[in-house]
Write an enzyme that holds these catalytic residues in place. Structure first.
Site, PDB file in Angstrom:
ATOM      1  N   GLU A   1      20.098  50.495  -2.539  1.00 17.83           N
ATOM      2  CA  GLU A   1      20.142  51.961  -2.624  1.00 17.83           C
ATOM      3  C   GLU A   1      21.490  52.506  -2.131  1.00 17.83           C
ATOM      4  O   GLU A   1      21.551  53.389  -1.271  1.00 17.83           O
ATOM      5  CB  GLU A   1      18.980  52.561  -1.836  1.00 17.83           C
ATOM      6  CG  GLU A   1      17.619  52.117  -2.348  1.00 17.83           C
ATOM      7  CD  GLU A   1      16.452  52.734  -1.618  1.00 17.83           C
ATOM      8  OE1 GLU A   1      15.403  52.957  -2.242  1.00 17.83           O
ATOM      9  OE2 GLU A   1      16.571  52.984  -0.398  1.00 17.83           O
TER      10      GLU A   1
ATOM     11  N   GLU B   1      11.517  49.717  -7.565  1.00 19.09           N
ATOM     12  CA  GLU B   1      10.561  50.285  -6.609  1.00 19.09           C
ATOM     13  C   GLU B   1       9.784  51.417  -7.268  1.00 19.09           C
ATOM     14  O   GLU B   1      10.272  52.543  -7.361  1.00 19.09           O
ATOM     15  CB  GLU B   1      11.256  50.795  -5.338  1.00 19.09           C
ATOM     16  CG  GLU B   1      11.814  49.696  -4.459  1.00 19.09           C
ATOM     17  CD  GLU B   1      12.328  50.198  -3.112  1.00 19.09           C
ATOM     18  OE1 GLU B   1      12.017  51.361  -2.751  1.00 19.09           O
ATOM     19  OE2 GLU B   1      13.028  49.438  -2.419  1.00 19.09           O
TER      20      GLU B   1
END
Length: 847
Positions: free
Chosen positions: A187, A256
């Protein structure tokens, strides 16, 4: 010529046979990718994955959890690698117990699934310090996650360590192992953009470093659209159907898909309706997505002091399809399992064709995957969050509930609709485990003395983590103030006011050994101020401030520079006015005396004089240690401690840290939860006005048959004698399905005939392991009303519903019942769409 041709053919097939034999023996597999999907041995695959973090469960649980994931239709297990768990101090490695990464991956391989190894080594994950070891902060000249040489050296060293371990055990798919993907960084997109050129340089360096490790499998980088080739950039979020990879030759991957959300002490419990989660997954598949990972498929427990945040709860349940304790959560698990079957039926078309989109209405559309060899799959969607729609597709009518997608693996028959849940609903309860605690004793933590060999003094207030190095949540700040006999407040005036400003996360204020009050931050606002009157006497008064860290931050720009601990201490109300105590001399003690004496360890002989609880007139005292013993209860149900009677602290069983507990009540906005409409974490909240976390998981593998030691540190006061051991068990299950409910089981593909649907729906009731159906509380085939726990008869009801289902189900662990007139003998209300509603009681099977 003919003879030579035959000979050549024989030789060719001989060597081809030898190649196949060697391939099977070695078990090696090539992993590549193209614009459609990940390719295993040249074959495109739709891959369904689930996150399961090995330190958040115990090794004894791993195989069962992975089997449940496989039975739920998954192909891949996804896990982060937790640097601070594996290297708690420089070059001091830990790969034992819950951190036995090799054993975990080999267990996945044994079960027959693949692995996505997300090395990071930054993980976020609501894990303490985002997975970084705290010692990393003190490497000279370091700056986290940027173009910084000390950080890159440390990061590369750990990444090489993990990759080397995997290679030495032949665990990459290129070696015959289960690892088909690896991830570097995590991320990083928002931080890269904020850092500018330094962020770009670091990202490119990390990618080049990872590829240079020569694992033989692709690397991914999530939530960074600039991930350089050959890395695959991927999406994280509640929805990812607006995502496209940064190059047209890369597959569309969702690393995710958030199944729920994490919880924080003082906040509500978050749930995500499975109808919306299934809708999100189908939306992603219909735009050409080929890899989906559920974060989390099993969340587990933040044992010890691993929870980050700060203020993240010890439970990391995440509303996942497998709950914190390892039990299947229904209907989430069952509904997703049906979705996975439907997607796999469509796989030949999905990996071979690009979707074409056709409008079916204002908010309705069809996406069709059609190949030249006859494979065809269609996804009919209704994005209207309020109204159902009736659409025409391929000259046939289809009814679409609000906010839903129907899946047609042959472009004709609906086998699944995301909003129509046919899976059972399971209700789980915490019941008394019939195991009593005995021999409760207590020890009072010293709140006044600074005479300790580990104590030291310094001028001014020090930053907490620079002192503790996160070896303990606790740091004592101790100073004193002299009060003269002439002070006005001693003659009936207002008490002086003490102000303590903290950068986080909590503080208990003791004046001359007595608790004067406490104050806490929150995850959203870690900084806070304690302000309160204090009792001071003539002479020297000792001010002891216990500053508490509730998990270190796990995300944010350069969070390694964020401070924890006290920032200002002032006393107001003296005759001289306001007095700043911040700059005077302070004594510091890391941790509590009980920690230093290892009171939680069953193997340590201690000179501490424990006192029987019965001899104490007042148990509601702060900073007390408690201990007792208990025997392991019979059965194999998961166990937990009910801590309702306590305040805040930590708890251990047989020396193993269960984690932090805090019985603070949840504040939020709890109301009716509707599946339809865009989901965000605040949407479906539960538990307002109740403790955020009441029960704390005790793994059975940590227990002995008898004489199990429980130890707890209570910070603010509680009644330890009322702590209870409970077992988590399925108490009842319900099914609620209409006639003709679409299920994959009813879809038949015959080699000699066209595909067709069998229109007889079935409901499946199943209790938990070691249980059977002991009674049928409600059963009605007709038009019953209500939901599980509140079913009622409707205007139409088959009178033999209860008797038939009792005969079919009672005494069995599971049963299947047809939702049809023929099963119940007659049609109780012709020309009316009927459904079957059942509520069954589950009880432990007696051996």
């Amino acid at each position: 010529m003919e003879t030579n041709s035959v000979s050549s053919s024989v030789i060719f097939f001989f060597f081809f046979f030898i190649f196949l034999v060697l391939f099977v023996i070695n078990g090696n597999c090539t992993v590549t990718y193209d614009n459609k999907a990940i390719l295993l041995n040249g074959q495109r695959r739709i891959l369904l994955s689930g996150s399961l973090h090995y330190p958040r469960s115990t090794p004894d649980m791993w195989e069962d959890l992975i089997l449940k994931a496989k039975n739920g239709g998954l192909d891949v297990i996804d896990t982060y690698v937790f640097w601070n768990g594996h290297e708690p101090s420089p070059a001091n490695y830990n790969f034992e117990g819950r951190y036995d990464l090799v054993r975990f991956i080999k267990t996945v391989q044994k079960v027959g699934l693949f692995v996505n190894l997300r090395i990071g080594p930054y993980v976020c994950a609501e894990w303490n310090y985002g997975g970084f070891p705290v010692w990393l902060k003190y490497v000279p000249g370091i700056s986290f996650r940027t173009d910084n040489e000390p950080f890159k050296v440390a990061m590369q060293g750990f990444t090489q360590k993990i990759v080397g371990m995997m290679k030495s055990e032949n665990l990459f798919e290129s070696q015959g192992g289960p690892i088909i993907l690896s991830q570097i960084e995590n991320e990083y997109g928002s931080q890269r953009r904020a850092l500018g050129a330094a962020g770009d340089a670091y990202m490119n360096w990390a990618a080049k470093m990872a590829v240079g490790l020569d694992t033989g499998v692709p690397w991914i980088m999530c939530k960074d659209d600039n991930a350089p080739d050959p890395l695959i950039n991927t999406c994280n979020g509640f929805y990812c159907d607006a995502f496209t990879p940064n190059k047209p030759y890369k597959p569309t991957m969702w690393t995710e898909a958030w199944t729920g959300w994490f919880n924080e002490f003082g906040g509500t419990v978050h749930q995500r309706p499975v109808q919306d989660l299934a809708f999100a997954v189908a939306r992603f598949i219909q735009i050409g997505g080929s890899y989906i990972n559920y974060y989390m498929f099993h969340g587990g427990t933040n044992f010890g002091r691993t929870a980050g945040g700060p203020f993240i709860t010890t439970s990391y349940d995440y509303d996942a399809p497998i709950d914190e304790y390892g039990l299947i959560r229904e209907p989430k698990y069952g509904h997703l399992k049906e979705l996975h079957k439907a997607i796999k039926l469509c796989e030949p078309a999905l990996v071979s064709a690009d979707p074409t989109k056709t409008s079916l209405g204002t908010f309705q559309q069809a996406r069709v995957f059609s190949t030249g060899n006859g494979s065809c799959a269609a996804f009919l969607s209704n994005f209207d969050s309020n109204s159902a729609a009736r659409v025409i597709f391929n000259n046939m009518h289809y009814n679409l509930p609000p906010w839903s997608i129907s899946i047609l693996p042959d472009c004709r028959n609906v086998v699944f609709n995301t909003a129509k849940v046919g899976a059972q609903t399971s209700h789980v309860e915490m019941l008394a485990a019939n195991s009593q605690f005995y021999s409760w004793e207590t020890y009072n933590e010293d709140t006044t003395s600074s005479d300790d060999s580990s104590a030291f003094t310094a001028n001014g207030l020090l930053e907490q983590i620079s002192v503790t190095r996160d070896t303990s949540d606790y740091l004592w700040y101790i100073t004193s103030i002299d009060i003269g006999s002439s002070e006005s407040f001693l003659r009936g005036g207002q008490k002086p006011i003490l102000t303590v400003s903290s950068k986080g996360h909590a503080v208990h204020v003791f004046i001359n050994g007595q608790l004067a009050g406490s104050a806490y931050g929150t995850r959203a606002k870690t900084r806070f101020t304690f302000t309160g009157p204090v009792n001071l006497r003539v002479g020297t008064n000792k001010i002891s401030l216990l500053s508490i860290a509730m998990g270190l931050p796990n995300n944010g720009m350069h969070y390694e520079n964020w401070a924890v601990g006290l920032g200002l201490v002032e006393l107001d109300g003296l005759d001289q006015g306001k007095k700043d105590l911040s700059s005077q001399t302070w004594s510091y003690k890391v941790g509590l005396r009980g920690e230093m004496m290892s009171l939680a360890s069953p193997d340590k002989d201690s000179s501490v004089e424990w006192t029987q609880i019965s001899a104490i007139t007042q148990n509601q005292q702060p900073l007390r240690w408690y201990k007792a013993f208990f025997d392991a209860p019979n059965g194999d149900e998961p166990l937990a401690l009910d801590m309702t009677s306590m305040g805040k602290g930590q708890v251990w069983v047989n020396g193993q840290s269960i984690g932090r507990y805090w019985l603070t009540n949840a504040n939020g906005n709890c109301g009716i939860c509707h599946y339809n409409g865009t989901y965000r974490a605040p949407k479906c909240q539960l538990g307002c006005g109740q403790p955020t976390q009441r029960w704390y998981h005790v793994p059975r593998s940590w227990l002995r048959p008898t004489q199990n030691l429980v130890v707890l540190l209570e910070e603010i006061g509680g009644d330890a004698s009322k702590i209870a051991l409970v077992k988590r068990t399925t108490s009842r299950v319900c099914a609620n399905a209409f006639e003709h409910h679409p299920t994959v089981a009813n879809y038949k593909i015959e080699s000699t005939a066209p595909q067709k649907m069998l229109r007889q729906a079935r409901v499946h009731l199943s209790c938990g392991p070691g249980q059977s159906i002991s009674a049928i509380k409600f059963a009605s085939f007709g038009t019953p009303k209500g939901t599980c726990g509140s079913f009622q008869l409707g205007n139409c009801h088959s009178q033999n519903s209860n008797a038939l289902i009792e005969k079919m189900c009672v005494g069995k662990e599971s049963c299947k019942i047809a939702v049809s007139n023929s099963y119940f003998g007659s049609d109780p209300c012709p020309r009316v769409l009927k459904k079957l509603s059942v509520e069954a009681i589950c009880s432990t099977t007696m051996n």
